[in-house]
Each structure stands twice: as C-alpha cells, then as structure tokens.
Design an enzyme around this catalytic site. Structure first.
Site, PDB file in Angstrom:
ATOM      1  N   ASP A 102     -34.678  45.154  87.529  1.00 59.28           N
ATOM      2  CA  ASP A 102     -33.825  44.172  87.786  1.00 59.28           C
ATOM      3  C   ASP A 102     -32.896  43.816  86.530  1.00 59.28           C
ATOM      4  O   ASP A 102     -33.419  43.984  85.369  1.00 59.28           O
ATOM      5  CB  ASP A 102     -34.900  42.692  87.544  1.00 59.28           C
ATOM      6  CG  ASP A 102     -34.480  41.834  88.725  1.00 59.28           C
ATOM      7  OD1 ASP A 102     -33.204  41.118  88.533  1.00 59.28           O
ATOM      8  OD2 ASP A 102     -35.160  41.447  89.630  1.00 59.28           O
ATOM      9  N   ASP A 205     -29.314  40.524  89.406  1.00 60.23           N
ATOM     10  CA  ASP A 205     -29.492  39.063  89.675  1.00 60.23           C
ATOM     11  C   ASP A 205     -28.110  38.416  89.718  1.00 60.23           C
ATOM     12  O   ASP A 205     -27.113  38.761  88.796  1.00 60.23           O
ATOM     13  CB  ASP A 205     -30.234  38.777  88.364  1.00 60.23           C
ATOM     14  CG  ASP A 205     -30.988  37.358  88.564  1.00 60.23           C
ATOM     15  OD1 ASP A 205     -31.773  37.114  89.420  1.00 60.23           O
ATOM     16  OD2 ASP A 205     -30.584  36.501  87.625  1.00 60.23           O
TER      17      ASP A 205
HETATM   18  C1  NOJ Z   1     -32.108  34.767  90.989  1.00 61.84           C
HETATM   19  C2  NOJ Z   1     -33.509  35.092  90.744  1.00 61.84           C
HETATM   20  O1  NOJ Z   1     -34.163  35.772  91.891  1.00 61.84           O
HETATM   21  C3  NOJ Z   1     -34.384  33.925  90.289  1.00 61.84           C
HETATM   22  O2  NOJ Z   1     -35.901  34.095  90.493  1.00 61.84           O
HETATM   23  C4  NOJ Z   1     -34.027  33.284  89.055  1.00 61.84           C
HETATM   24  O3  NOJ Z   1     -34.745  32.166  88.627  1.00 61.84           O
HETATM   25  C5  NOJ Z   1     -32.542  33.088  89.122  1.00 61.84           C
HETATM   26  N1  NOJ Z   1     -31.712  34.228  89.594  1.00 61.84           N
HETATM   27  C6  NOJ Z   1     -31.865  33.098  87.631  1.00 61.84           C
HETATM   28  O4  NOJ Z   1     -32.103  34.173  87.024  1.00 61.84           O
END
Ligand code: NOJ
Length: 513
Positions: A102, A205
């Site tokens: 990620d 992300d």
């Molecule tokens: C998306 C991620 O999947 C989530 O879990 C996270 O809280 C937010 N982005 C912020 O990084």
C-alpha cells in the site's frame, strides 16, 4: 510468472493487523503472514490466489492503523522488521504469489519528520510540503471537510504559527502538497525503495485526491448530479502525477499499480486509465456499492463494459477494510452467488481476507471500538480454527474474534467439499484453467427478472454463467444448446438441462458446445 500476471491473476487483500499474530501481542504481523502463506498458494489445498495486497505495515502512530505513516521506508515494530518483510516477499514468490504494498501518498502522519519540520516555522524549507494557510477571522481557510464523517473541517489550526494545515482525514494525517516538486520526487524515492526490494507493485491510497485546487477555492455548496465538481479531488492535474508514477513503475519489469479512486461518475473514473500511461487500474467500487439485485449488478457491469477504452482492464471487488463485509451486507446465503459473480466477470478479482470462508462483520462492544469511523467490524481476526482466539493469537486479540468458529473457519471448511472455501478454491482453479474466464469477452444474456446471466467466450471456449439473485427458485430456459455443468454453487447439483430450475440463491457455470 510473466507478462500481464495482474490481468490473469486473482488478488487477495491482507489487513496485516488481523491475519496472524506470531509473537503473542494480540496484533497480526509479517512473520504471521509468512507462516500462513500455504493457505493462499503453494499446496493442493491452497486457495490458489496469485497476488496479495498488504495494507500498510510501515512505521505509524496507528491513529488510522497504518494509514498514517511516519516512516515510509521502515516496518512498524508491531509488524516486525524489514528483514521480516524480505522473508515474506521471498516466501510468497517461492509459492508463485506476487506482493503489492500500500502506498499512502496523499498524507503522512503528523509525526513524520517532514511534517515535524514543516510545522516548526513559516520559513522552514519543508513548510510548502504541506498545505498551510491563514484562517478567515478565526475560521478555517475554506469550507473543505474531512472525508471521515464526524471529523468536521479538513483544517486544524496549529498553535505554533497560527496557520491552519489541511487534512482530508484525521488531524493526525496532514495532506502533502502535491504541487511541490520536492514532494513528488520524495514519493518517487519511496516507490523505488520498495520496487528495489522486489515488490510487484502498489495499491495507491486516495489516488484521486492528491492534487487540490492551488487557490484553495471552496467546494460548491449545492451540487446536482456531481456538478459543479468539487475542488479538492479528481482534478485534471492528478493525472500528471499518475503518469509520473507509471514512468517510475515501468523502469522495473512486470510491475503494476492499482489506484483507490473514489469517483462515482464512471466516465470520469475511466479517465484514470489514461492512454495506458497511468496506473494500470483504478479500483471499480461500483459493484461494492450495489444493493443485491440482478438488474443493479448487470447495469453497472454493462455500463462499465461500454465505457472502458480498449486498452483498459477491468477489476471487481465486493469487500475491503473500509466497508461492511459483503456476507453481512447481502446475507451469508448470498455469499456463494457473490463468489461466482466475482470470479467469473471480466477483469481482475480482488478478494478480502476471510471472505473465502464467509466471514461476517463481528459486533464490536462499545468499549472495544478502536477505529475513529467504526470500521472495526470488518477488520476482526482471521478465523483459522475453533480454538479460543481462532488460531490468530495466543494473547488477547486487538479486536474481538467472531463467535461462529465451528462453521466459519478455515479448519472447519478445508476438508469439506460442500464448504464456501471449497467453492472459492474450485472457482479460482476453473478460472485459472479457462481462457474464456481469464481473458475472454463478456456478453450479457437475456434472462428473467432476478437472474443475471452472461457468457464468457474465447477462441475455443464458451462459458455461460447464470446467477439467481433471489430467494426463490427460478425456472428458466437456457437459450444455449448443448451445455454441460462445470460448477454450481449448490454442491448437490450434478447436471443441468436446457429447461432448468435454479434453486434460491443458486449460480451455475456451464460450458457450451
Ligand atoms: C483509504 C483507506 O482505505 C482507509 O482505510 C484510510 O482510512 C484512508 N484512505 C486514509 O488513508
């Protein structure tokens, strides 16, 4: 392992805190994942997946459980060490499993040294790496809101300089300023760090959200059908960043990236494929937002198929760490049809750990809630067996373990040919052996209400999928001659005929000709 493995393969998302604890602290870790790789591939009774996506395991104060990174180039002690990561990668590769990690480029933790420097004074060289502005008479610089419900304004005033900084998630997750070349170059360096270590790519992300209006104009207050567009996401300039990343990725053979892109308008979503010069795929979250209806799913798939440019490769997912598990959303009795849908559509399937055994959201007592926006229920420990903590840990698990371990665990389902796990395994294998499923064309077939039917065809292969989305038996006439059953979600069925009664919530996969 070569060519477009990410088109042919099945992905599996692991939330590292919840897969397997190896050191008895109640939190999952990288050595734990390594110890459980046989479940995923490498043995006859493995699930058979081709790639894993690891949610963040970097150093983090864990305000957002790893999505608040304080060091992009190290493993958080809760998860292990870089050496543990290298071992995990080598062991995964040995079993034919690719690994994507990620990448969290939209924001860092407020404890990241970049932010610590940035907040120290208005003339710090890293000041411009984040988004700082004066307030408007004690109010935030504009009307942008955190994308986390309940957090309120996307701005927090910092006592030290009196200016406000931008954070589209928690105040502990300041947004980086993607107009700054230093930020762009630094993130290239982070990508190279992991690519050099041998990762096969990234899940990125908030990939649509990095670049914000440079003049920080407020968002329109009234929006009709998505117009006028908001000014804090999905700007044209974000595609420049994606093209830059693609160039970095392409310096390495056979790597890929899939972007978390929350853009509801499919016409805007497909722009993220660029001219095959951006990330290989944006996630398609439209399936995951569908209520359980044949017409709804068919509608989304057909629109997506119509809009995709020729070079673009679709993907499908029904669950992840941010949404209620689909066995809970749709009901466990639908999990089999959902599995058949996911693994027979055109495009790369992404599974979420535990869905292969039908894990549902676990009710979290108020005193055990740890996530700010209530996502704990879909993040509970993987259910390996019926021992006290499901085989996940010898200590108190960080989140409660489900109560239904007698039925919903890997141990309970592994040797049972009628289990959901066995169905997933068979679907994954059929898919692997079928050109039509992996790469073939998709065409919807006529069917009555409540049923979604389609065919998948390759040069010498024609498969038909018929999914009953209802709780009632459905009589139908398969307008395809000479079909043989490949697989039914109902383990009791061993044949089909042209005139066919599908059971409630039954799906079949048949071979024509
Ligand atoms: C998306 C991620 O999947 C989530 O879990 C996270 O809280 C937010 N982005 C912020 O990084």
């Amino acid at each position: 392992m070569s060519g477009s493995w990410w088109r042919d393969g099945v992905f599996y998302q692991i939330y590292p805190r919840s897969f397997q604890d190896s050191n008895g602290d109640g939190v999952g870790d990288l050595p734990g994942i390594t110890a459980r790789l046989d479940h995923l591939n490498g043995r006859d009774d493995s699930l058979g997946i081709d790639a894993i996506w690891l949610s963040p395991f970097y150093r983090s104060p864990m305000k957002d459980f790893g999505y608040d990174v304080s060091d992009y180039r190290d493993v958080d002690p809760a998860f292990g060490t870089l050496a543990d990561f290298d071992r995990l990668l080598a062991e995964a590769h040995r079993r034919g499993i690719r690994v994507i990690v990620d990448l969290v480029p939209n924001h860092t933790s407020d404890e990241h040294p970049w932010f610590v420097e940035s907040r120290s004074s208005t003339d710090n060289p890293r000041r411009d790496w984040y988004v700082w502005r004066a307030g408007r008479n004690g109010a935030p610089p504009n009307n942008w809101r955190s994308w986390f419900e309940g957090v309120g304004p996307a701005w927090t005033r910092d006592e030290r300089t009196g200016e406000w900084y931008l954070h589209h998630f928690l105040p502990g997750q300041p947004d980086l300023n993607w107009w700054n070349e230093g930020v762009r170059a630094a993130m290239d360096g982070v990508m190279r760090f992991w690519l050099d270590r041998g990762v096969d790519g990234f899940r990125v992300d908030v990939a649509h959200g990095l670049v914000k209006d440079p003049r920080l104009r407020g968002n329109p207050r009234v929006r009709v059908f998505g117009r006028p567009a908001p000014r804090d996401r999905d700007l044209d300039e974000v595609h420049e960043v994606h093209r830059r990343w693609r160039r970095v990725i392409d310096e390495y053979p056979d790597r890929m990236a899939v972007g978390e892109v929350h853009v509801r308008d499919l016409r805007r979503l497909v722009r993220y494929y660029g001219r095959d010069d951006e990330l290989q795929m944006p996630f398609n979250f439209h399936l995951l937002r569908q209520p359980w209806s044949a017409a709804g799913f068919r509608g989304v798939v057909d629109e997506w198929e119509r809009l995709l440019p020729a070079h673009a490769w679709p993907n499908a997912t029904l669950s992840n760490h941010d949404v209620v598990r689909h066995a809970t959303r749709y009901g466990v009795e639908r999990a089999r049809v959902a599995a058949m849908l996911l693994l027979t559509l055109r495009g790369t399937p992404f599974l979420y750990y535990g869905e292969e055994i039908g894990m549902t959201n676990v009710p979290i007592p108020a005193d055990r809630v740890v996530d700010v926006v209530g996502r704990d229920g879909e993040r509970t420990p993987m259910q390996w067996d019926a021992s006290p903590n499901a085989g996940f840990t010898s200590a108190d698990p960080w989140l409660p373990v489900a109560a239904d371990l007698g039925r919903v665990s890997v141990a309970a389902q592994r040797g049972d040919p009628t289990s959901l796990l066995s169905l997933y395994r068979r679907l994954v294998r059929v898919r692997r052996g079928s050109d039509a499923l992996r790469r073939g064309a998709y065409r919807v077939l006529p069917s009555g209400p409540g049923v979604y039917a389609y065919e998948r065809t390759a040069e010498r292969e024609r498969l038909v999928v018929v999914l009953n989305f209802t709780d009632r038996a459905q009589r139908l006439h398969l307008a395809v001659a000479d079909t043989r059953l490949v697989l039914s979600t109902d383990p009791g069925r061993d044949a089909i005929s042209e005139r066919l009664t599908l059971g409630a919530n039954e799906g079949i996969l048949a071979r024509a000709g």
